[in-house]
Scaffold this active site. Structure first.
Site, PDB file in Angstrom:
ATOM      1  N   ARG A  24      28.964  32.693  55.713  1.00 27.39           N
ATOM      2  CA  ARG A  24      28.294  32.330  54.458  1.00 27.39           C
ATOM      3  C   ARG A  24      27.145  33.285  54.141  1.00 27.39           C
ATOM      4  NH1 ARG A  24      31.038  28.220  56.510  1.00 27.39           N
ATOM      5  NH2 ARG A  24      31.624  26.413  55.236  1.00 27.39           N
ATOM      6  N   GLY A  91      40.460  31.344  58.356  1.00 26.04           N
ATOM      7  CA  GLY A  91      40.645  30.331  57.318  1.00 26.04           C
ATOM      8  C   GLY A  91      39.426  30.246  56.423  1.00 26.04           C
ATOM      9  N   SER A 164      36.647  18.377  54.555  1.00 29.69           N
ATOM     10  CA  SER A 164      36.819  19.789  54.932  1.00 29.69           C
ATOM     11  C   SER A 164      35.741  20.634  54.278  1.00 29.69           C
ATOM     12  CB  SER A 164      38.199  20.285  54.489  1.00 29.69           C
ATOM     13  OG  SER A 164      38.188  21.694  54.397  1.00 29.69           O
ATOM     14  N   GLN A 166      35.665  23.794  54.290  1.00 33.27           N
ATOM     15  CA  GLN A 166      36.259  24.958  53.633  1.00 33.27           C
ATOM     16  C   GLN A 166      36.674  24.607  52.212  1.00 33.27           C
ATOM     17  OE1 GLN A 166      39.268  26.483  56.287  1.00 33.27           O
ATOM     18  NE2 GLN A 166      37.746  27.195  57.760  1.00 33.27           N
ATOM     19  N   ASP A 316      36.019  21.274  65.713  1.00 39.56           N
ATOM     20  CA  ASP A 316      36.386  22.480  66.469  1.00 39.56           C
ATOM     21  C   ASP A 316      36.176  22.313  67.976  1.00 39.56           C
ATOM     22  OD1 ASP A 316      37.102  23.723  64.141  1.00 39.56           O
ATOM     23  OD2 ASP A 316      35.232  24.826  63.911  1.00 39.56           O
ATOM     24  N   ARG A 347      46.632  22.189  67.314  1.00 39.93           N
ATOM     25  CA  ARG A 347      45.809  21.980  68.516  1.00 39.93           C
ATOM     26  C   ARG A 347      46.117  20.664  69.226  1.00 39.93           C
ATOM     27  NH1 ARG A 347      40.151  24.731  66.235  1.00 39.93           N
ATOM     28  NH2 ARG A 347      40.850  26.873  66.672  1.00 39.93           N
ATOM     29  N   ARG A 389      40.105  28.968  70.506  1.00 42.56           N
ATOM     30  CA  ARG A 389      39.506  27.771  71.129  1.00 42.56           C
ATOM     31  C   ARG A 389      40.418  27.164  72.201  1.00 42.56           C
ATOM     32  NH1 ARG A 389      34.970  27.836  68.214  1.00 42.56           N
ATOM     33  NH2 ARG A 389      35.141  28.020  65.970  1.00 42.56           N
TER      34      ARG A 389
HETATM   35  C1  S3P Z   1      34.735  25.706  58.833  1.00 37.12           C
HETATM   36  C2  S3P Z   1      35.186  24.443  58.564  1.00 37.12           C
HETATM   37  C3  S3P Z   1      36.122  23.719  59.430  1.00 37.12           C
HETATM   38  C4  S3P Z   1      36.217  24.348  60.815  1.00 37.12           C
HETATM   39  C5  S3P Z   1      36.334  25.841  60.752  1.00 37.12           C
HETATM   40  C6  S3P Z   1      35.135  26.440  60.055  1.00 37.12           C
HETATM   41  C7  S3P Z   1      33.794  26.345  57.900  1.00 37.12           C
HETATM   42  O1  S3P Z   1      37.405  23.757  58.843  1.00 37.12           O
HETATM   43  O2  S3P Z   1      37.297  23.791  61.522  1.00 37.12           O
HETATM   44  O3  S3P Z   1      36.424  26.386  62.043  1.00 37.12           O
HETATM   45  O4  S3P Z   1      33.164  27.364  58.261  1.00 37.12           O
HETATM   46  O5  S3P Z   1      33.668  25.849  56.783  1.00 37.12           O
HETATM   47  P1  S3P Z   1      37.889  22.681  57.737  1.00 37.12           P
HETATM   48  O6  S3P Z   1      37.068  22.834  56.553  1.00 37.12           O
HETATM   49  O7  S3P Z   1      39.323  23.038  57.480  1.00 37.12           O
HETATM   50  O8  S3P Z   1      37.732  21.344  58.397  1.00 37.12           O
END
Ligand code: S3P
Length: 429
Positions: A24, A91, A164, A166, A316, A347, A389
């Site tokens: 970020r 991701g 989430s 993300q 995580d 996982r 992980r």
């Molecule tokens: C993350 C959010 C999580 C986490 C990933 C990092 C982030 O994912 O599992 O390792 O930096 O916003 P999700 O938003 O899919 O839960």
């Protein structure tokens, strides 16, 4: 039968910088005007993917180990990339960047490695399209590569079906460009680094509750302002050493400057519920991203139940908590964690498979794992599925197996913790 003597973990460690915050900082630094200086940056492969993508959109970024200087171009001054934006294994890069690209004055395509090309992207395409975005899955399977045609966006109120960060962050970043207000409501609060950092860059962010669910609102923004960011250590990386020290008799470790943002600290609660001895010392930066030193000592662990609103606070860390559960006496039940199936690997499956190979009794469920712990574990070959992980969870478990654990693609730890093996060795010497 004598219990074999395992080597304890002892000493002090500063774990690698927080991955989520590092991503970020680069993104908002790129979108801000002026320079952003980042200290404690994580030079892991995922965060380097974010740097690479922003460089290919004209942002000058100097990176030297943990120090990064971003010469921001402003929200509306990115330039069209010459080729496909390569998000690697990340991701966070893929999803957050999609939110930014949806509002640009150019078209773009983002993709990544084989794992990224299997991960679900519909979760961001649905809200972004509702905002007016033109974003499609090139292969028609709702996964990357994603093709994005920049458009004028409109504010929405998105009721996210999943907790989430993300998804939330993709919508909030798009919301900086959208007319009016953009609100995201979640079933449970996911990590709030985007909200906190947007405020540090001068954006107006309102947080609260909507119909008893956590909710956040941003408004169309003309400018973000470059700033200084100090990234705390990653509690997700610290978690491996919290578990390692908890399961090997004689261990005592201090982990320095670990981020303890309340949306991320669930691993401490879960381990304490299992009987772990963890002390939180010297809390600092309570206004921005709180951090503390964590003192952990060996303690005999017992089973517990992990589910509900705790899940997003430790999503995580569930692989390494499953590893702890294999050592703990009694039954551990992990539920409400179906999201684990769509991480870098499935996982639930990859942990169940590896733990069984080492001699643990594990049942895979629809949304988690049931682990009957306490059996002696033996060395075996385990498959990491190139999931960082998973590899680190089995490396930690190898501290208490009676033979060697051979992990496939052990270098995949470079995604989030390039110093992991060095750090582990330093605590063993
Ligand atoms: C993350 C959010 C999580 C986490 C990933 C990092 C982030 O994912 O599992 O390792 O930096 O916003 P999700 O938003 O899919 O839960």
């Amino acid at each position: 039968m004598n219990t074999p003597a395992f080597k304890p973990l002892r000493g002090t460690l500063t774990v690698s910088g927080d991955k989520s915050i590092s991503h970020r900082a680069v993104m908002l630094g790129s979108l801000a005007t002026g320079t952003t200086e980042i200290e404690g940056f994580l030079p892991g492969e995922d965060c380097l993917s974010t740097i690479r993508c922003f460089r290919s959109m004209g942002v000058q970024i100097e990176q030297n180990g943990n120090s990064v200087k971003v010469f921001g171009r402003g929200l509306r001054e990115l330039t069209a990339p010459a080729g496909i934006l390569d998000c690697g294994n990340s991701g966070t890069t893929t999803r957050l960047l999609s939110g930014v690209l949806a509002a640009q004055h150019f078209n773009s395509v983002l993709s990544g490695d084989a794992s990224i090309q299997r991960r679900p992207m519909k979760r961001i395409m649905i809200p972004l399209r509702a905002m007016g975005a033109d974003i499609t899955s090139v292969s028609g399977n709702d996964c990357a590569p994603l093709s994005v045609h920049g458009k004028q966006l409109y504010g929405i109120h998105f009721n996210s079906p999943i907790a989430s960060a993300q998804v939330k962050s993709a919508v909030l970043l798009a919301g900086l460009y959208a007319s009016g207000q953009t609100t995201v409501t979640e079933p449970a609060l996911s990590r709030d680094h985007t909200e906190r950092m947007l405020r540090s860059f001068g954006a107006k962010v309102l947080t609260g509750n909507f119909e008893d669910r956590p909710s956040v609102t941003v408004t169309e923004t003309q400018n973000l302002y470059g700033t200084e960011i100090s990234v705390p250590g990653d509690i997700s990386s610290a978690a491996f050493f919290l578990v390692g020290a908890s399961i090997v008799p004689g261990s005592e470790v201090v982990l320095r400057n670990v981020g303890i943002n309340p949306t991320r600290d669930g691993v401490i609660s879960a381990l304490r519920a299992m009987g772990a001895k963890i002390e939180v010392l010297e809390v600092r930066n309570e206004d921005s991203e709180p951090a503390a030193d964590l003192l952990v000592r060996y303690a005999p662990l017992h089973g517990t139940e992990i589910g509900g609103a705790l899940i997003p606070r430790l999503i995580d860390e569930l692989p390494v908590l499953a590893a702890a559960a294999a050592v703990a006496e009694g039954r551990t039940v992990i539920r409400d964690a179906a999201e684990l199936k769509v991480k870098e690997s499935n996982r639930i499956r990859t942990m169940a498979e590896g733990l069984s190979r080492l001699g643990s009794t594990v049942e895979e469920t629809e949304d988690g794992l049931i682990i009957d712990g306490g059996a002696a574990l033996h060395g075996e070959a385990v498959e990491s599925y190139s999931d960082h992980r998973i590899a680190m969870s089995f490396a930690i478990l190898s501290l208490v197996t009676d033979g060697e654990v051979r992990i496939s693609d052990p270098d995949c730890v470079n995604i989030s913790a390039p110093t992991f093996y060095e750090d582990l060795k330093s605590l063993l010497s």
